[in-house]
Design an enzyme around this catalytic site. Sequence first.
Site, PDB file in Angstrom:
ATOM      1  N   GLY A 241       5.099  -1.241   2.543  1.00  0.00           N
ATOM      2  CA  GLY A 241       4.283  -0.047   2.385  1.00  0.00           C
ATOM      3  C   GLY A 241       5.111   1.231   2.319  1.00  0.00           C
TER       4      GLY A 241
ATOM      5  CG  HIS B 194      -0.163   0.036   2.524  1.00  0.00           C
ATOM      6  ND1 HIS B 194       0.145   1.193   3.184  1.00  0.00           N
ATOM      7  CD2 HIS B 194       0.364  -0.968   3.267  1.00  0.00           C
ATOM      8  CE1 HIS B 194       0.816   0.908   4.288  1.00  0.00           C
ATOM      9  NE2 HIS B 194       0.965  -0.407   4.363  1.00  0.00           N
ATOM     10  CG  ASP B 195      -0.621   4.339   1.237  1.00  0.00           C
ATOM     11  OD1 ASP B 195      -1.371   5.162   0.693  1.00  0.00           O
ATOM     12  OD2 ASP B 195      -0.998   3.562   2.141  1.00  0.00           O
TER      13      ASP B 195
END
Length: 263
Positions: free
Chosen positions: A137, A119-120
Site C-alpha cells: 500500500g 491500495h492507495d
Amino acid sequence: MNPSVHPSSIVEDGARLGAGVSVGPFCHIGAGVALGDGATLDAHVVVGGRTRIGARVRIFPFAAVGLPSQDMKAGLAEGALTIGDDCVIREGVTINAGAEEGTRIGARCVFLASSHVAHDCRLGDDVILSNQVLLGGHVEIGDHAMIGGATAVHQNVRIGAQAFVGGLSGVEGDVIPFALASGNRAHLFGLNLVGLQRRGFAAERIERLRRAYRLLFARDDARVFSERVASLAHDFADDADVAAIVGFLRAPATRPLCAPRAR
C-alpha cells in the site's frame, strides 16, 4: 460506436461504457465503473468500486480491478481507482482501490501476469511491472520505471522516475530516480544505464548523472548526507535530471533510502 457486451456478462445499472468498448464473456462491471472509449475486457474480468478506466485500456482474463483493498484496518469499504489511457493489464492482475483519492495509475502502464497493486498506490506514466510483482500500500513509482519479475515492494516505498529494479528483489527503501537496484534486501548498483540509453539519453547527459551519483554516494566523503545533497543542488543547479534526484531526496519520506552496499 456503441459498446459491445457479451450476453454472459453483467453490467450493473449506473456503469458507464464509452464508445467502442468491448466486454467479452463472463465479465462483471460494477455500478460505479466508467470505461473509456475503446477499452477492451477480454473475458472473466471483474471491475468494481469507483473505478475510472481510460481509453483503449485492455484487460486480459481473470484480472480483478478496483475491488476493496486488502488493508485489514479498512475492512471491505468501497474505494476509488483511476487508470490512465492505453494501459495493458494482463492475466490474473489485481489492482486494489484506495481510500479518498484512491489508487492512481498513469497512462501506457503495463502490468504483466499476476502482478499486484495494493491500495492507495501512485504510479506515473509508462511504468512496467513484470510478472508477479507485488506492491504494498501507498507505494509511489515515477514515470518510465520498471520493476523486474517476482519483486516485492514494501508499503510506502518510493521508486523514482527512470529507475530499474531487478527481478526477485525485496525493496524496503526508497530508490532514487535513474538508479539500478536489486537484491534481497535491495541495494543500489549504480545507474539504470541500459534503460537510459534505450530511451535516448545522450552520452553527455548520462555522464552528468554518473558524476552526481558518485558525489552523492562517495565513500571517502565525511560530510553528512544532507550536506552532500545540498552540494549536489548547488553544483548541478542547471541540470534538470540532477534536480529531480535532489527533489526526490528532499521530499517527505517514511522509508529509509536504498543505498549502495558497503564493501
